[in-house]
Design a protein around this motif. Structure first.
Motif: not given
Length: 202
Positions: A97, A100-101, A103-105, A107-108, A128
């Motif tokens: 938790q 993950l945010p 990581g997603f940010a 990638a986005a 990054w």
């Protein structure tokens, strides 16, 4: 049946509270140090064989990032089971938790810049690094205190890299590799020292 479900829910809530107040011991120094090596190896390869495009440059780093995540995840699962016993699942869930945010940010950001504004690709290394720092800051309550040195390093380096690369058409692989390698090495040393202190106290 309802009483049983309520009791199970109460137990799960207690486990989550215990996990929130427990230092996470799932990260291992070996995998963290290995990721520093992967970063340097990726930069060395791209230095010897320069990528033809920005997309090729970042595909190489995405592959390296996936490999790093797999290494850390495997060691994390193995260590968490040994270190936390019955709390292992709750501790793993909490750790995921936290990161993950970010990581997603990351990638986005990369996908949006690559698709809509490829000439701004120089922003990605710094972004990054800032996001890794934010992920570590988010995980601060469950990490050894010294991990904040690595978080601060990533956070400051991210902005410094963005300032150095501003407007450049080419991106040096070392702008990605050196901050990451140093940050992961610092984190590995902090985790190693914390692990040694734990064993000394037994």
């Amino acid at each position: 049946m309802r009483e049983l479900n309520e009791a199970l829910a109460d137990i799960e809530a207690i486990r989550r509270r215990m996990a929130a107040g427990t230092e996470f011991r799932g990260f291992g120094p070996t995998a963290l140090a290995a990721t520093a090596g992967i970063a340097l190896a990726t930069a060395g390869l791209q230095f010897l064989v320069p990528p033809a495009t920005a997309l090729t440059f970042f595909v190489g780093w995405i592959v390296a990032a996936v490999l790093c995540v797999v290494l850390i995840a495997v060691e994390m699962v193995l260590r968490t089971g040994r270190a936390h016993g019955g709390l292992a699942d709750a501790m793993l869930h909490q750790a995921i938790q936290h990161f993950l945010p970010a990581g997603f940010a990351g990638a986005a950001f990369a996908a949006i810049i690559a698709r809509f504004s490829p000439d701004q690709a120089w922003l990605i290394p710094g972004l990054w690094q800032v996001l890794v720092g934010l992920g570590l800051f988010a995980a601060a309550p469950s990490l050894p205190r010294g991990a904040m040195l690595a978080a601060a390093w990533y956070f400051v380096c991210g902005f410094a890299v963005m300032m150095m690369l501003a407007g450049q058409s080419t991106i040096s692989p070392w702008a990605m590799a050196l901050p990451f390698a140093i940050g992961q090495t610092v984190l590995a040393l902090v985790i190693h020292r914390a692990s040694g202190s734990d064993h000394a106290g037994l």
